[in-house]
Motif scaffolding. Structure first.
Motif, PDB file in Angstrom:
ATOM      1  N   ARG A   8       0.597  -1.321   0.464  1.00  0.00           N
ATOM      2  CA  ARG A   8      -0.058  -0.005   0.058  1.00  0.00           C
ATOM      3  C   ARG A   8       0.482   1.332   0.490  1.00  0.00           C
ATOM      4  NH1 ARG A   8      -4.201   2.050  -0.283  1.00  0.00           N
ATOM      5  NH2 ARG A   8      -4.871   4.491   1.488  1.00  0.00           N
ATOM      6  N   ASP A  27      -3.810   6.764  -4.917  1.00  0.00           N
ATOM      7  CA  ASP A  27      -5.033   7.648  -3.960  1.00  0.00           C
ATOM      8  C   ASP A  27      -4.380   8.853  -3.901  1.00  0.00           C
ATOM      9  OD1 ASP A  27      -6.974   5.932  -4.070  1.00  0.00           O
ATOM     10  OD2 ASP A  27      -6.383   4.878  -1.815  1.00  0.00           O
ATOM     11  N   TYR A  78       1.057   6.163  -1.673  1.00  0.00           N
ATOM     12  CA  TYR A  78      -0.345   5.418  -1.423  1.00  0.00           C
ATOM     13  C   TYR A  78      -0.928   4.976  -2.501  1.00  0.00           C
ATOM     14  CZ  TYR A  78       0.188   6.531   3.271  1.00  0.00           C
ATOM     15  OH  TYR A  78       1.148   6.241   5.253  1.00  0.00           O
ATOM     16  N   SER A  81      -5.127  -0.539  -2.426  1.00  0.00           N
ATOM     17  CA  SER A  81      -5.117  -1.666  -2.429  1.00  0.00           C
ATOM     18  C   SER A  81      -5.995  -2.802  -3.485  1.00  0.00           C
ATOM     19  CB  SER A  81      -5.196  -2.600  -1.405  1.00  0.00           C
ATOM     20  OG  SER A  81      -4.439  -2.079  -0.432  1.00  0.00           O
ATOM     21  N   PRO A 112     -12.549   1.827   7.798  1.00  0.00           N
ATOM     22  CA  PRO A 112     -12.572   1.678   6.954  1.00  0.00           C
ATOM     23  C   PRO A 112     -12.903   0.025   7.650  1.00  0.00           C
ATOM     24  CG  PRO A 112      -9.883   2.216   8.456  1.00  0.00           C
ATOM     25  CD  PRO A 112     -11.117   3.044   8.459  1.00  0.00           C
ATOM     26  N   THR A 141      -8.473   0.586   0.987  1.00  0.00           N
ATOM     27  CA  THR A 141      -7.040   0.073   1.451  1.00  0.00           C
ATOM     28  C   THR A 141      -6.940  -1.154   1.936  1.00  0.00           C
ATOM     29  OG1 THR A 141      -8.341   0.354   4.062  1.00  0.00           O
ATOM     30  CG2 THR A 141      -7.115   1.994   3.156  1.00  0.00           C
TER      31      THR A 141
END
Length: 249
Positions: A8, A27, A78, A81, A112, A141
């Motif tokens: 990530r 992101d 970042y 995922s 999340p 994520t």
């Protein structure tokens, strides 16, 4: 589709540039404020091509704080995922199944675990996809993936810049929208059949005013307890399965 959960955070100039060039969904990009050298400029050019990437210029202390390797060279990215879908992909999924579109729109979910749980619910309720905003909300994520219990591999998640605009565009395609909110009509009294979108608001502040004004219905979940609100992912589950109940009816 599944990636290593550890992938990530991407640090260092070459690694970040390669991630962009490999087409990974980035992101967030953190860049050392004032850094203008060639490799960083190249990274910035790549970032501009990717409309979903949010770029932040930060001080060295912030980068050091974010860094896991201590070797960030002034850039940290970042990566999602998981890959995002387009809103069209969600509608195409409904068409392929010969079903009325059923989407879940999230207006600023920040936790999340909530997002993962909602993706899981969406999958089990037969929703064709989940739509999330680009800003002020959690993205896909590793934690979200884990909380979704694998549903993230099957349920498309689209990320949009403007939730209101997306609702307007989907209305033109025949969808009706119901947002979950305390002051609405009891959900059992609403007609949630046909092409439908349900909107779930932020954990603390609920559905934003503009989004609420653009919904066709405000659905309240009848509650008997001593506290006044449900967790966002539970509210999404209750409302999604009322859609399921009415569709089966």
């Amino acid at each position: 589709m599944e990636e290593n959960f550890e992938s990530r955070i991407i640090e260092g100039r070459n690694a970040v540039l390669e991630a962009f060039r490999a087409g990974k969904t980035i992101d967030r990009l953190f860049v050392l404020d004032g850094c203008k050298d060639g490799p960083v400029q190249t990274i910035m050019r790549e970032a501009k091509k990717h409309k979903d990437t949010v770029v932040s210029f930060v001080k060295k202390e912030r980068l050091d704080q974010l860094s896991e390797t201590g070797k960030h060279q002034g850039v940290i990215a970042y990566a999602a995922s998981y890959e995002y879908a387009e809103v069209e992909d969600i509608l195409a999924k409904a068409a392929a199944k010969n079903e009325d579109p059923f989407v879940i729109i999230l207006d600023g979910i920040e936790d999340p675990h909530n997002l993962g749980a909602i993706i899981r619910t969406a999958n089990l309720a037969g929703a064709h996809g989940v739509i999330i905003p680009k800003h002020r909300a959690v993205g896909l994520t590793a934690t979200v993936a884990k909380a979704s219990a694998g549903a993230i591999n099957y349920t498309p998640v689209a990320k949009v810049t403007n939730i209101v605009k997306t609702i307007e565009e989907l209305k033109e395609k025949g969808l009706w929208f119901a947002c979950a909110d305390m002051g609405g009509t009891e959900m059992y009294k609403l007609n949630l059949k046909g092409p439908i979108g349900i909107v779930i608001g932020n954990e603390g502040s609920g559905v934003s005013r503009l989004v609420k004004e653009n919904c066709d219905m405000i659905a309240s979940i009848p509650m008997k307890g001593d506290i006044d609100s449900l967790n966002a992912s539970v509210a999404a589950g209750v409302l999604a399965f009322e859609v399921v109940r009415q569709r089966l009816g």
